[in-house]
Design a protein around this motif. Structure first.
Motif, mmCIF file in Angstrom:
data_model
loop_
_atom_site.group_PDB
_atom_site.id
_atom_site.type_symbol
_atom_site.label_atom_id
_atom_site.label_comp_id
_atom_site.label_asym_id
_atom_site.label_seq_id
_atom_site.Cartn_x
_atom_site.Cartn_y
_atom_site.Cartn_z
ATOM 1 N N THR A 238 7.830 -0.427 -12.900
ATOM 2 C CA THR A 238 6.874 0.004 -11.887
ATOM 3 C C THR A 238 7.204 -0.601 -10.520
ATOM 4 O O THR A 238 7.173 0.107 -9.507
ATOM 5 N N ALA B 62 1.348 7.799 -8.172
ATOM 6 C CA ALA B 62 1.122 7.924 -9.615
ATOM 7 C C ALA B 62 0.290 6.752 -10.136
ATOM 8 O O ALA B 62 -0.571 6.930 -11.008
ATOM 9 N N TYR B 63 0.537 5.545 -9.593
ATOM 10 C CA TYR B 63 -0.245 4.379 -9.997
ATOM 11 C C TYR B 63 -1.713 4.546 -9.589
ATOM 12 O O TYR B 63 -2.618 4.253 -10.370
ATOM 13 N N GLY C 112 10.165 1.086 -9.186
ATOM 14 C CA GLY C 112 9.761 2.417 -8.751
ATOM 15 C C GLY C 112 9.028 2.385 -7.418
ATOM 16 O O GLY C 112 9.205 3.270 -6.578
ATOM 17 N N PHE C 113 8.198 1.353 -7.206
ATOM 18 C CA PHE C 113 7.530 1.194 -5.908
ATOM 19 C C PHE C 113 8.571 1.058 -4.790
ATOM 20 O O PHE C 113 8.414 1.614 -3.715
ATOM 21 N N CYS C 114 9.634 0.301 -5.057
ATOM 22 C CA CYS C 114 10.636 0.026 -4.024
ATOM 23 C C CYS C 114 11.529 1.228 -3.738
ATOM 24 O O CYS C 114 11.929 1.441 -2.595
ATOM 25 N N PHE C 115 11.882 2.001 -4.757
ATOM 26 C CA PHE C 115 12.925 3.006 -4.598
ATOM 27 C C PHE C 115 12.471 4.457 -4.706
ATOM 28 O O PHE C 115 13.299 5.351 -4.622
ATOM 29 N N SER C 116 11.195 4.720 -4.902
ATOM 30 C CA SER C 116 10.781 6.115 -5.114
ATOM 31 C C SER C 116 10.218 6.781 -3.861
ATOM 32 O O SER C 116 9.875 7.960 -3.917
ATOM 33 N N GLY C 117 10.096 6.060 -2.790
ATOM 34 C CA GLY C 117 9.549 6.660 -1.580
ATOM 35 C C GLY C 117 8.054 6.921 -1.660
ATOM 36 O O GLY C 117 7.550 7.851 -1.038
ATOM 37 N N PHE D 189 6.262 7.746 -4.442
ATOM 38 C CA PHE D 189 5.808 8.571 -5.557
ATOM 39 C C PHE D 189 5.160 7.735 -6.653
ATOM 40 O O PHE D 189 4.108 8.109 -7.188
ATOM 41 N N VAL D 190 5.754 6.590 -6.998
ATOM 42 C CA VAL D 190 5.187 5.739 -8.047
ATOM 43 C C VAL D 190 3.860 5.145 -7.586
ATOM 44 O O VAL D 190 2.941 4.972 -8.380
#
Length: 125
Positions: free
Chosen positions: A71, A85-86, A74-79, A81-82
């Motif tokens: 997670t 979703a969170y 994902g926060f760092c690299f998804s722009g 989106f995560v």
């Protein structure tokens, strides 16, 4: 729960419909659960921020540390989106209900046999 062929005794995966060794049909078992774990609820104990990672880990039988690391990555690299979703999980996944104070868990009430079946009142006389 292990699944075995009734014809030849070969061990099969739980999702099997036919035996891979002899081709015999496997009867449907409605009590077999394909996914281990708990229902998807956010527990009150053990959560870091909102309990979304803990809820996903417990519902799927995963390690919560791995889910949290994925997670954060994902926060760092998804722009973002995560993060969205969170937040959706925070809003959409129900929270574990509070236990009612003063109630007994199912099947434990009364805490003894009442009325006492040995002797008269008061006990010990």
């Amino acid at each position: 729960m292990a699944v075995f062929c009734h014809q030849c005794g070969t061990g099969l995966p739980p999702s099997a419909r036919f035996c891979s060794n002899c081709g015999t049909g496997i009867p449907y078992n409605p009590t077999a659960q394909p996914f281990p774990g708990r229902p998807l609820i956010r527990p009150r104990a053990g959560r870091a921020i909102a309990g979304v990672c803990l809820a996903l880990a417990q519902a799927n039988g995963w390690d919560v540390a791995v889910v949290r690391v994925i997670t954060v990555l994902g926060f760092c690299f998804s722009g973002g989106f995560v993060g969205i979703a969170y937040l959706a999980g925070w809003i959409g996944i129900p929270e574990e209900p509070y236990p009612m104070p003063g109630t007994y868990p199912p099947g434990t009430y009364p805490p003894g046999s009442y009325p006492p079946s040995t002797g008269a009142y008061p006990p010990g006389v």
